[in-house]
Structure formats: C-alpha cells, structure tokens
Design a protein around this motif. Structure first.
Motif, PDB file in Angstrom:
ATOM      1  N   LYS A   1       0.348  -1.130  -0.101  1.00  0.00           N
ATOM      2  CA  LYS A   1       0.102  -0.047  -0.065  1.00  0.00           C
ATOM      3  C   LYS A   1       0.437   0.851   0.541  1.00  0.00           C
ATOM      4  O   LYS A   1       2.187   0.925   0.442  1.00  0.00           O
ATOM      5  CB  LYS A   1      -0.701  -0.168   0.956  1.00  0.00           C
ATOM      6  N   CYS A   2       0.438   2.419  -0.023  1.00  0.00           N
ATOM      7  CA  CYS A   2       1.201   3.377  -0.608  1.00  0.00           C
ATOM      8  C   CYS A   2       1.657   4.141   0.747  1.00  0.00           C
ATOM      9  O   CYS A   2       1.045   3.445   1.958  1.00  0.00           O
ATOM     10  CB  CYS A   2      -0.270   5.198  -0.706  1.00  0.00           C
ATOM     11  N   ARG A   3       2.964   4.566   1.171  1.00  0.00           N
ATOM     12  CA  ARG A   3       4.208   4.826   2.114  1.00  0.00           C
ATOM     13  C   ARG A   3       3.372   6.107   2.301  1.00  0.00           C
ATOM     14  O   ARG A   3       3.406   6.672   3.175  1.00  0.00           O
ATOM     15  CB  ARG A   3       5.494   4.665   1.473  1.00  0.00           C
ATOM     16  N   ILE A   4       2.287   6.980   1.816  1.00  0.00           N
ATOM     17  CA  ILE A   4       2.743   7.824   1.736  1.00  0.00           C
ATOM     18  C   ILE A   4       1.208   7.989   2.496  1.00  0.00           C
ATOM     19  O   ILE A   4       1.254   8.870   4.112  1.00  0.00           O
ATOM     20  CB  ILE A   4       2.899   8.958   0.551  1.00  0.00           C
ATOM     21  N   CYS A   5       0.283   7.790   2.263  1.00  0.00           N
ATOM     22  CA  CYS A   5      -1.492   7.694   2.600  1.00  0.00           C
ATOM     23  C   CYS A   5      -1.898   6.655   2.688  1.00  0.00           C
ATOM     24  O   CYS A   5      -3.088   6.665   3.908  1.00  0.00           O
ATOM     25  CB  CYS A   5      -1.651   8.211   1.383  1.00  0.00           C
ATOM     26  N   GLY A   6      -1.020   6.133   2.372  1.00  0.00           N
ATOM     27  CA  GLY A   6      -1.897   4.182   2.920  1.00  0.00           C
ATOM     28  C   GLY A   6      -2.675   3.763   2.146  1.00  0.00           C
ATOM     29  O   GLY A   6      -3.631   2.833   2.363  1.00  0.00           O
TER      30      GLY A   6
ATOM     31  N   ILE B   1       3.767   3.602  -3.962  1.00  0.00           N
ATOM     32  CA  ILE B   1       3.044   4.507  -3.496  1.00  0.00           C
ATOM     33  C   ILE B   1       1.679   5.148  -4.605  1.00  0.00           C
ATOM     34  O   ILE B   1       1.734   4.460  -5.527  1.00  0.00           O
ATOM     35  CB  ILE B   1       3.213   6.405  -3.446  1.00  0.00           C
ATOM     36  N   CYS B   2       1.067   4.766  -4.068  1.00  0.00           N
ATOM     37  CA  CYS B   2      -0.434   5.173  -5.328  1.00  0.00           C
ATOM     38  C   CYS B   2      -0.425   5.961  -6.053  1.00  0.00           C
ATOM     39  O   CYS B   2       0.366   7.191  -5.637  1.00  0.00           O
ATOM     40  CB  CYS B   2      -1.902   5.497  -4.363  1.00  0.00           C
ATOM     41  N   ARG B   3      -1.101   6.523  -6.859  1.00  0.00           N
ATOM     42  CA  ARG B   3      -1.334   6.897  -8.469  1.00  0.00           C
ATOM     43  C   ARG B   3      -1.213   8.877  -7.510  1.00  0.00           C
ATOM     44  O   ARG B   3      -0.930   9.114  -8.126  1.00  0.00           O
ATOM     45  CB  ARG B   3      -2.054   6.868  -9.260  1.00  0.00           C
ATOM     46  N   ARG B   4      -2.136   8.845  -6.983  1.00  0.00           N
ATOM     47  CA  ARG B   4      -2.591  10.441  -6.704  1.00  0.00           C
ATOM     48  C   ARG B   4      -1.058  10.809  -6.277  1.00  0.00           C
ATOM     49  O   ARG B   4      -0.437  11.825  -6.757  1.00  0.00           O
ATOM     50  CB  ARG B   4      -3.784   9.751  -5.696  1.00  0.00           C
ATOM     51  N   CYS B   5      -0.848   9.871  -5.189  1.00  0.00           N
ATOM     52  CA  CYS B   5       0.765  10.685  -4.516  1.00  0.00           C
ATOM     53  C   CYS B   5       2.112  10.810  -5.236  1.00  0.00           C
ATOM     54  O   CYS B   5       2.619  11.479  -5.113  1.00  0.00           O
ATOM     55  CB  CYS B   5       1.150   9.842  -3.511  1.00  0.00           C
ATOM     56  N   PHE B   6       2.040   9.739  -6.529  1.00  0.00           N
ATOM     57  CA  PHE B   6       2.750   9.756  -7.566  1.00  0.00           C
ATOM     58  C   PHE B   6       2.956  11.119  -7.897  1.00  0.00           C
ATOM     59  O   PHE B   6       4.616  11.134  -8.353  1.00  0.00           O
ATOM     60  CB  PHE B   6       2.081   8.139  -8.203  1.00  0.00           C
TER      61      PHE B   6
HETATM   62 ZN   LIG Z   1      -0.466   7.872  -1.176  1.00  0.00          ZN
END
Ligand SMILES: [Zn+2]
Length: 52
Positions: free
Chosen positions: A16-21, A34-39
């Motif tokens: 899962k995303c390391r930033i938002c989970g 990381i997820c596409r949004r945080c990427f």
């Molecule tokens: Zn994220």
C-alpha cells in the motif's frame, strides 16, 4: 502446527501507499510503492516527468 494464511501479507510487507496508506492504484515502479495520486506529487520531487 497451526498456520494462519490470512496473516501472510500483514506487517511491513503490505502493498500500500507509503504516504497515504491507500492500496488502490498502487504504483510499484522504481520501488516507489505509492498510489497514483501521491505519485504525481512525489514524481515532481524526484524529477520524474514522464507521467501525466
Ligand atoms: Zn498515496
């Protein structure tokens, strides 16, 4: 000996995303995880301009 398969992927190895989970639309390229949004935000910091 009892085994719990449901705990196989629990812990720090979770995908899962390391930033938002968030685990949706996860990007594993370049070991980012990381997820596409945080990427989009992270990509700017690391100089990755081939996205979007
Ligand atoms: Zn994220």
């Amino acid at each position: 000996m009892q085994v719990k398969p449901t705990e196989k992927y629990r812990g720090r190895d979770a995908r899962k995303c390391r930033i938002c989970g968030n685990s949706r639309a996860l990007i594993r390229a370049h070991n980012l995880y990381i997820c596409r949004r945080c990427f989009r935000e992270v990509a700017r910091n690391i100089g990755f301009k081939k996205y979007g």
